[in-house]
Design an enzyme around this catalytic site. Sequence first.
Site, PDB file in Angstrom:
ATOM      1  N   ARG A   1       0.090  21.253  11.609  1.00  0.00           N
ATOM      2  CA  ARG A   1      -1.277  20.753  11.735  1.00  0.00           C
ATOM      3  C   ARG A   1      -1.745  20.197  10.389  1.00  0.00           C
ATOM      4  NH1 ARG A   1      -4.887  26.376  12.322  1.00  0.00           N
ATOM      5  NH2 ARG A   1      -4.253  27.267  10.337  1.00  0.00           N
TER       6      ARG A   1
ATOM      7  N   ASN B   1     -11.756  21.406  10.891  1.00  0.00           N
ATOM      8  CA  ASN B   1     -11.521  22.836  10.705  1.00  0.00           C
ATOM      9  C   ASN B   1     -10.931  23.071   9.321  1.00  0.00           C
ATOM     10  OD1 ASN B   1     -11.472  25.532  12.127  1.00  0.00           O
ATOM     11  ND2 ASN B   1      -9.358  25.444  11.398  1.00  0.00           N
ATOM     12  N   GLU B   2     -11.528  23.975   8.585  1.00  0.00           N
ATOM     13  CA  GLU B   2     -10.990  24.361   7.273  1.00  0.00           C
ATOM     14  C   GLU B   2     -10.397  23.176   6.516  1.00  0.00           C
ATOM     15  OE1 GLU B   2      -8.331  27.686   7.651  1.00  0.00           O
ATOM     16  OE2 GLU B   2      -9.993  29.085   7.771  1.00  0.00           O
TER      17      GLU B   2
ATOM     18  N   GLU C   1     -14.723  33.064  11.313  1.00  0.00           N
ATOM     19  CA  GLU C   1     -13.443  33.644  11.727  1.00  0.00           C
ATOM     20  C   GLU C   1     -13.201  34.926  10.952  1.00  0.00           C
ATOM     21  OE1 GLU C   1      -9.985  31.192  11.271  1.00  0.00           O
ATOM     22  OE2 GLU C   1     -11.015  29.408  11.981  1.00  0.00           O
TER      23      GLU C   1
ATOM     24  N   GLU D   1       1.012  31.156  16.113  1.00  0.00           N
ATOM     25  CA  GLU D   1       0.031  32.226  15.888  1.00  0.00           C
ATOM     26  C   GLU D   1       0.003  33.256  17.023  1.00  0.00           C
ATOM     27  OE1 GLU D   1      -3.102  30.382  12.795  1.00  0.00           O
ATOM     28  OE2 GLU D   1      -3.486  29.853  14.881  1.00  0.00           O
ATOM     29  N   LYS D   2       1.096  33.320  17.776  1.00  0.00           N
ATOM     30  CA  LYS D   2       1.055  34.212  18.952  1.00  0.00           C
ATOM     31  C   LYS D   2       0.990  35.685  18.570  1.00  0.00           C
ATOM     32  CE  LYS D   2       6.036  33.630  19.708  1.00  0.00           C
ATOM     33  NZ  LYS D   2       6.170  32.595  18.639  1.00  0.00           N
ATOM     34  N   PHE D   3       1.362  36.024  17.337  1.00  0.00           N
ATOM     35  CA  PHE D   3       1.237  37.429  16.935  1.00  0.00           C
ATOM     36  C   PHE D   3      -0.039  37.685  16.130  1.00  0.00           C
ATOM     37  CE2 PHE D   3       5.847  37.210  17.768  1.00  0.00           C
ATOM     38  CZ  PHE D   3       5.891  38.195  18.753  1.00  0.00           C
TER      39      PHE D   3
HETATM   40  C1  GLA Z   1      -7.518  29.799   9.844  1.00  0.00           C
HETATM   41  C2  GLA Z   1      -7.692  28.726  10.903  1.00  0.00           C
HETATM   42  C3  GLA Z   1      -7.464  29.204  12.297  1.00  0.00           C
HETATM   43  C4  GLA Z   1      -6.292  30.159  12.358  1.00  0.00           C
HETATM   44  C5  GLA Z   1      -6.535  31.289  11.396  1.00  0.00           C
HETATM   45  C6  GLA Z   1      -5.449  32.327  11.428  1.00  0.00           C
HETATM   46  O1  GLA Z   1      -8.630  30.447   9.474  1.00  0.00           O
HETATM   47  O2  GLA Z   1      -8.959  28.121  10.835  1.00  0.00           O
HETATM   48  O3  GLA Z   1      -7.232  28.083  13.111  1.00  0.00           O
HETATM   49  O4  GLA Z   1      -5.141  29.473  12.021  1.00  0.00           O
HETATM   50  O5  GLA Z   1      -6.567  30.770  10.104  1.00  0.00           O
HETATM   51  O6  GLA Z   1      -5.722  33.371  10.539  1.00  0.00           O
END
Ligand code: GLA
Length: 670
Positions: free
Chosen positions: A114, A152-153, A308, A356-358
């Site tokens: 990504r 996002n971020e 988050e 990120e499945k875990f």
């Molecule tokens: C970041 C991202 C999320 C996810 C989390 C996992 O904060 O914004 O999409 O990947 O990390 O901790």
Amino acid sequence: MVKSIQEVVPRIAFGGDYNPEQWDEKVWLEDAKLMQEAGVNLVSVAIFSWSVIEREEGKFDFSWLDKVLDILHQHGIGVCLATATASPPAWLSKKYPEVLAVQENGVPYQPGSRQHYSPNSKRFRDAVRLIVSKIAARYQDHPALKMWHINNEYGCHLSECYSEESLQAFRKWLHDRYQTIDTLNEKWGTNFWSQRYNEWDEIQFPVNLPTFYNPSQKLDYKRFMNDAIFELYKIEKDILREITPNVPVFTNFMYEFKPLNYFEWSKEMDLVTWDSYPDPREGKPYRHAMHHDLMRSLKNGQPFYLMEQVTSHVNWRDINLTKKPGEMRLWSYSTVARGGDGVMYFQWRQGKAGAEKFHGAMVPHSNDPKSRTFQEVKQLGNELNKLDHLAGSKTNAKAAIIFDWENWWAVELEGKPHNKLSYLNQVYKYYKVFYEHNIAVDFVRPTSDLTNYQLVVAPLLYMIKNGEETHLEQFVSQGGTLLVSFFSGIVNEQDHIHLGGYPAPLRSLLGITVEEFAPMSDDEKNIIVANGELFETKTWSDVIHLEGARPIATFKEDWYKEKPAVTFHRYGQGNSIYIGTDPSESYVNKLLEGLFQQLEITAPVESPANVEVLERVKGDNIYLFILNHNEDSVTISLDNELTYVDCLHEKPISNEVTVGGTDVAILSYS
Ligand code: GLA
């Protein structure tokens, strides 16, 4: 006009990232029902769904998102709708390879993870414009829409780009900043090592060099990339503002994130939101607290959202430790206590596929509502729903710490007297004392309005830009107390030395001059003597001459022994203190405790160790948070002239309160 956050979400927001595109449609209704059960009132949707929304160039499919938003709305759940630009689809870079960001070695990043886009790509910016306009136009009147979650971020994985287009943009940025090549030469000090430029197109990125880069050039590259990514954000924001002028916008920030100047970014955001993932066994709770305080400070104390966090454990550390029962709840209350009006998670439902499945989520793989995770989520959600009245309350701090992103960039560039200095670690060191004494502290920029503060601490403020010293002088001369630590006031905004004796701009304010720096090796130490007491010191010593200040601690050893290590100076109505070394925590503690006493800056109530006590204020109402990080319960004496209401148990309380291990009390009084 854009609505205030309290207008659109008049409560403590509770929810998380929701990725329904990763699930069959039949799960969506079940999700909405479970969300209701958990007290969820807000979710962020469509963050990573570009390739699902725009499957081919210009062909948009919103049918699934229409249904999701309708279901959420029918269940009373509001939406932070994302603009879906965080991860571009593979067809985009196949057709337009120039959208890809390029590494230092000239190799482009590829799709398959990504954030592989170049912020400077015009083609990418156009693609962003198109999808953002489409999403905004389609959902502008949807009743579930509360806010826009932009991208996002930003910069999370990739905050530098070395593409040809980025190079052109860098040269243009420099041209806009300096106008003439002569000015650039002067501002970059290019007579050093024969670095003069005749033409703008001779300028390259400060990478792939045989040895040290030009620090002024490197600093400008950092500024340029911050601005480039910021431009990208503003492109989206402007489109959203035009189509939905009432809907607040934000993007989510990260902690300890150096590349983006969040103070500047916050000006263009209606809400500060950020993502927090402390390692559960890190044993440094003050760091997590500091991130909250910094986020609260970015928009002058306006409440922020924790966008988050994780319920249990992340999946991106080597070993991903799980939060113990109660920890997630307690830390979430720390968020609220420090000015958070939103407690959200990544993510709602634990993924079944992908990297990120875990990673933990609000609904674990078991999908069992009786699971510990879901039960803790549900308890917290339902409790927070009782605290609507708290939303919008503020923190009243009497002390502040200066935090400056440009200083962070500059002080950690190479070629310094000591190249292991960490700006954050120096800030943490001073912050920790505030944390441990439960003294509210804000973060400010060197030019922020300081009139509400009695005490301001400026750790490692290496860069003093554009007359910032005058502002600090004013603060002190009008009665403030300023504490400055070593290697401060050394350079200007170009990373050129302020001549006239270190720290030239702060010399009269501090009443000292520093003749020489004497950094220490990792295994060297010294001792400072303060009021007959001895304290260890390391990292750095200044050789200080007094020019009006008096020493309050001196070095005990080495060739500069008996010379001042810490000085105190009366300036106008106030005082300035200079710490010309990196003393032990015990000394910093002692010094700050003395100042707290002298300035009558106190904690809301007395408490034993590992108990966080904070207050938020709304009108006449004060909310007192007591967070017990110990395993055993603690009893805290309250002001016996006041009557408190225990907000979580909805009952009156007076004289004292007992808070169980890993538990919290929220008491309101007026
Ligand atoms: C970041 C991202 C999320 C996810 C989390 C996992 O904060 O914004 O999409 O990947 O990390 O901790």
